[in-house]
Scaffold this motif. Structure first.
Motif, mmCIF file in Angstrom:
data_model
loop_
_atom_site.group_PDB
_atom_site.id
_atom_site.type_symbol
_atom_site.label_atom_id
_atom_site.label_comp_id
_atom_site.label_asym_id
_atom_site.label_seq_id
_atom_site.Cartn_x
_atom_site.Cartn_y
_atom_site.Cartn_z
ATOM 1 N N ALA A 109 -48.226 18.957 25.949
ATOM 2 C CA ALA A 109 -49.442 18.288 26.407
ATOM 3 C C ALA A 109 -49.276 16.779 26.506
ATOM 4 O O ALA A 109 -49.740 16.152 27.457
ATOM 5 C CB ALA A 109 -50.610 18.627 25.478
ATOM 6 N N SER A 110 -48.615 16.175 25.513
ATOM 7 C CA SER A 110 -48.445 14.720 25.510
ATOM 8 C C SER A 110 -47.352 14.356 24.509
ATOM 9 O O SER A 110 -46.901 15.208 23.739
ATOM 10 C CB SER A 110 -49.762 14.020 25.139
ATOM 11 O OG SER A 110 -49.931 13.998 23.726
ATOM 12 N N PRO A 111 -46.950 13.088 24.471
ATOM 13 C CA PRO A 111 -45.911 12.689 23.516
ATOM 14 C C PRO A 111 -46.326 12.884 22.054
ATOM 15 O O PRO A 111 -45.470 12.980 21.183
ATOM 16 C CB PRO A 111 -45.707 11.200 23.818
ATOM 17 C CG PRO A 111 -46.233 11.005 25.193
ATOM 18 C CD PRO A 111 -47.338 11.974 25.346
ATOM 19 N N VAL A 112 -47.630 12.930 21.811
ATOM 20 C CA VAL A 112 -48.107 13.080 20.430
ATOM 21 C C VAL A 112 -48.800 14.423 20.209
ATOM 22 O O VAL A 112 -49.375 14.652 19.157
ATOM 23 C CB VAL A 112 -49.064 11.921 20.046
ATOM 24 C CG1 VAL A 112 -48.286 10.618 19.949
ATOM 25 C CG2 VAL A 112 -50.208 11.792 21.037
ATOM 26 N N ASP A 113 -48.731 15.298 21.189
ATOM 27 C CA ASP A 113 -49.328 16.635 21.063
ATOM 28 C C ASP A 113 -48.307 17.644 21.572
ATOM 29 O O ASP A 113 -48.083 17.764 22.776
ATOM 30 C CB ASP A 113 -50.622 16.728 21.882
ATOM 31 C CG ASP A 113 -51.375 18.022 21.618
ATOM 32 O OD1 ASP A 113 -50.769 18.974 21.088
ATOM 33 O OD2 ASP A 113 -52.572 18.096 21.951
ATOM 34 N N ARG A 114 -47.669 18.343 20.642
ATOM 35 C CA ARG A 114 -46.560 19.226 20.986
ATOM 36 C C ARG A 114 -47.014 20.618 21.434
ATOM 37 O O ARG A 114 -46.194 21.526 21.574
ATOM 38 C CB ARG A 114 -45.626 19.374 19.780
ATOM 39 C CG ARG A 114 -45.130 18.072 19.201
ATOM 40 C CD ARG A 114 -44.099 17.389 20.055
ATOM 41 N NE ARG A 114 -42.830 18.113 20.115
ATOM 42 C CZ ARG A 114 -41.795 17.700 20.813
ATOM 43 N NH1 ARG A 114 -41.870 16.582 21.543
ATOM 44 N NH2 ARG A 114 -40.663 18.392 20.825
ATOM 45 N N ARG A 115 -48.294 20.797 21.664
ATOM 46 C CA ARG A 115 -48.783 22.098 22.131
ATOM 47 C C ARG A 115 -48.579 22.220 23.647
ATOM 48 O O ARG A 115 -48.710 21.243 24.383
ATOM 49 C CB ARG A 115 -50.272 22.254 21.809
ATOM 50 C CG ARG A 115 -50.585 22.369 20.338
ATOM 51 C CD ARG A 115 -52.082 22.384 20.092
ATOM 52 N NE ARG A 115 -52.721 21.130 20.463
ATOM 53 C CZ ARG A 115 -54.034 20.919 20.444
ATOM 54 N NH1 ARG A 115 -54.853 21.911 20.094
ATOM 55 N NH2 ARG A 115 -54.514 19.744 20.781
ATOM 56 N N PRO A 116 -48.265 23.448 24.123
ATOM 57 C CA PRO A 116 -48.164 23.648 25.572
ATOM 58 C C PRO A 116 -49.503 23.380 26.259
ATOM 59 O O PRO A 116 -50.562 23.709 25.727
ATOM 60 C CB PRO A 116 -47.775 25.128 25.701
ATOM 61 C CG PRO A 116 -47.114 25.462 24.408
ATOM 62 C CD PRO A 116 -47.856 24.648 23.378
ATOM 63 N N LYS A 117 -49.439 22.780 27.448
ATOM 64 C CA LYS A 117 -50.657 22.418 28.169
ATOM 65 C C LYS A 117 -51.594 23.618 28.345
ATOM 66 O O LYS A 117 -52.806 23.503 28.164
ATOM 67 C CB LYS A 117 -50.306 21.855 29.544
ATOM 68 C CG LYS A 117 -49.612 20.505 29.563
ATOM 69 C CD LYS A 117 -49.489 20.022 30.998
ATOM 70 C CE LYS A 117 -48.761 18.692 31.122
ATOM 71 N NZ LYS A 117 -47.298 18.851 30.995
ATOM 72 N N PHE A 118 -51.023 24.773 28.729
ATOM 73 C CA PHE A 118 -51.903 25.878 29.094
ATOM 74 C C PHE A 118 -52.628 26.514 27.912
ATOM 75 O O PHE A 118 -53.527 27.308 28.105
ATOM 76 C CB PHE A 118 -51.189 26.905 29.962
ATOM 77 C CG PHE A 118 -50.112 27.747 29.298
ATOM 78 C CD1 PHE A 118 -49.516 27.391 28.108
ATOM 79 C CD2 PHE A 118 -49.685 28.915 29.917
ATOM 80 C CE1 PHE A 118 -48.525 28.174 27.530
ATOM 81 C CE2 PHE A 118 -48.701 29.711 29.351
ATOM 82 C CZ PHE A 118 -48.115 29.329 28.158
ATOM 83 N N HIS A 119 -52.268 26.126 26.692
ATOM 84 C CA HIS A 119 -53.031 26.590 25.529
ATOM 85 C C HIS A 119 -54.352 25.827 25.386
ATOM 86 O O HIS A 119 -55.267 26.294 24.695
ATOM 87 C CB HIS A 119 -52.223 26.399 24.252
ATOM 88 C CG HIS A 119 -51.063 27.327 24.124
ATOM 89 N ND1 HIS A 119 -50.205 27.296 23.049
ATOM 90 C CD2 HIS A 119 -50.613 28.328 24.934
ATOM 91 C CE1 HIS A 119 -49.266 28.218 23.206
ATOM 92 N NE2 HIS A 119 -49.499 28.846 24.351
ATOM 93 N N LEU A 120 -54.430 24.650 25.985
ATOM 94 C CA LEU A 120 -55.566 23.762 25.745
ATOM 95 C C LEU A 120 -56.715 23.952 26.727
ATOM 96 O O LEU A 120 -57.816 23.453 26.491
ATOM 97 C CB LEU A 120 -55.097 22.303 25.788
ATOM 98 C CG LEU A 120 -53.965 21.955 24.811
ATOM 99 C CD1 LEU A 120 -53.597 20.485 24.922
ATOM 100 C CD2 LEU A 120 -54.362 22.290 23.380
#
Length: 464
Positions: A171-182
């Motif tokens: 998602a971002s440099p400070v959010d290691r979650r995959p985009k499609f989970h959000l």
């Protein structure tokens, strides 16, 4: 707007492909938009400048982050130690990644998220094309510029639905979650799963688990649409919630005649289409299933899909001659490479196929990942691979030899080039009578003049 509290927004890394489109979309909705980046290239530079949103200077400035900002959106191009990001954290401002903000802006909408290792852009593009053809009101966020759409992001108050291309990358440099989970989808699609992004997902199992999480996130009364023939997609899409609709799909029934493909409807009617290849026939089936969930009837879907020309850079026709065609494609992952090469060979079985792939991404250049290409480049009569050793050095990867690449692909006759000028000369020297050329890359073959090459190919010119 659906998010009235966000009237002043700052975008860190505004020059990114999707980020500058978000900036323009917010600007159109009356939001006061500012942004920053350490480098901005066209088309982002020109488009931001025309809207009055181009930063006065390139670089980061913590002073641009002030307490009157309602939100800060950080793009993937920024680093975790970005001074503007640090300042926003110190001030306690609302900080979003791109997917978090899209979710925030679409809380009251039905969210349709298209996920998968391949086909995401094409399926999303098909759905948008059909909905627009029939005058439906919708918002969207897609990763490629589409014909007939001036922006890649649209956010409004009025649209009841939003169609989102669901990238599995971070998602971002400070959010290691995959985009499609959000995005928290109501209707989700998994077009297929083929290990990618080795720098983030070190094993196939770890990569597949991200899609399993996505599948499990499908809510009650939601729908999960998946490729029934993709083994990995089947594994993660096993029906586990009785309140979810699980909808498998396969390639649409079709016929190919004289280099043209037509869909065959349930009434045995033929619908000529402008795209081809089994992967596109699967994409059409996925889009049809989504559109059905959105109330689009079959006949209306076919009426619209007949005018669909394909997504930009996805098996895109560059030039056509009497006995030759030249196509370019964004393909770089093994599954995409295999599907695209097979599609062009099957569409023109009587013609020789010359196909050229540029290894450009971190995964494709990684010696640990390279064996994933085994057997994926067998369809072309002449297969060519190009890579730039300087890109390997830039990505801090071990050097590659031509022999390593040949062995990984499993083709002793594979031609390997590391100089784009030598590559161009080699391709120009081929006999292009009754032969097609396919160029595949997420890069540019280091500035190779494709228009000039295509003109020579389709004119039947060669250096022999």
């Amino acid at each position: 707007m659906a998010y009235p509290s966000y009237r002043r927004v700052h975008l860190i890394a505004v020059g990114g492909s999707i980020m500058h489109n978000l900036a323009l979309a917010l600007h159109r909705q009356g939001v006061h938009v500012t942004g920053s980046d350490d480098e901005i290239f066209d088309p982002a530079r020109s488009r931001l400048q025309a809207a009055g949103l181009l930063p006065a200077r390139e670089g980061w400035d913590a002073a641009s982050i002030t307490t009157d900002l309602d939100a800060v959106i950080v793009g993937m191009h920024a680093r975790p130690d970005n001074p503007e990001l640090h300042r926003a954290q110190e001030l306690g401002l609302r900080i979003f990644s791109f997917p978090e903000f899209i979710y925030e802006a679409s809380r009251d909408k039905q969210r349709i998220v298209i996920g998968g290792s391949h086909g995401k852009t094409s399926i999303t593009s098909l759905i948008l094309h059909v909905l627009r053809h029939h005058g439906r009101d919708f918002d969207y966020a897609v990763g490629a510029q589409l014909e007939g759409f001036d922006l890649m992001v649209k956010l409004t108050d009025s649209a009841p639905i939003i169609i989102i291309e669901g990238d599995e990358y971070l998602a971002s440099p400070v959010d290691r979650r995959p985009k499609f989970h959000l995005y928290q989808h109501h209707i989700g699609v998994i077009s297929g799963i083929s290990w990618d992004h080795i720098n983030v997902f070190p094993t196939e199992e770890n990569y597949r688990e991200q899609f399993a999480i996505f599948a499990r996130m499908t809510p009650k009364a939601g729908a999960l649409i998946f490729d029934r023939d993709d083994e990995q997609a089947q594994l993660v899409s096993v029906p586990s919630n009785p309140d979810v609709k699980y909808l498998p799909y396969g390639p649409h029934e079709h016929v190919i005649k004289n280099g043209a493909t037509s869909l065959v409807t349930k009434k045995d009617e033929l619908v000529p289409i402008q795209v081809f290849g089994e992967h596109n026939l699967r994409n059409i089936s996925a889009a049809k299933e989504v559109c059905k969930q959105l109330g689009i009837k079959g006949k209306d879907f076919y009426e619209a899909v007949a005018t669909f020309k394909g997504a930009a850079r996805r098996l895109e026709l560059v030039q056509q001659g009497a006995t030759s065609v030249v196509y370019k494609d964004f393909a770089h992952a093994p599954s995409k490479l295999k599907a695209t090469a097979q599609a062009l060979k099957k569409q023109f079985p009587q013609r020789r196929l010359v196909a050229c792939l540029e290894l450009h991404t971190f995964s494709s250049l990684n010696p640990a990942f390279l064996p994933q290409y085994q057997g994926t480049f067998d369809a072309p009569d002449l297969a060519v691979v190009y890579f730039n050793p300087q890109v390997l050095a830039h990505k801090r990867l071990a050097p590659l030899s031509a022999e390593q690449v040949q062995q990984a692909f499993g083709r002793p006759d594979l031609r390997v080039f590391t100089d784009s000028r030598e590559l161009a000369a080699f391709l120009q020297a081929q006999n292009w009578q009754h032969a097609n050329l396919l160029m595949m890359s997420s890069g540019t073959f280091d500035g190779l003049n494709l228009a000039e090459l295509a003109a020579r190919v389709t004119a039947g010119q060669n250096g022999q």
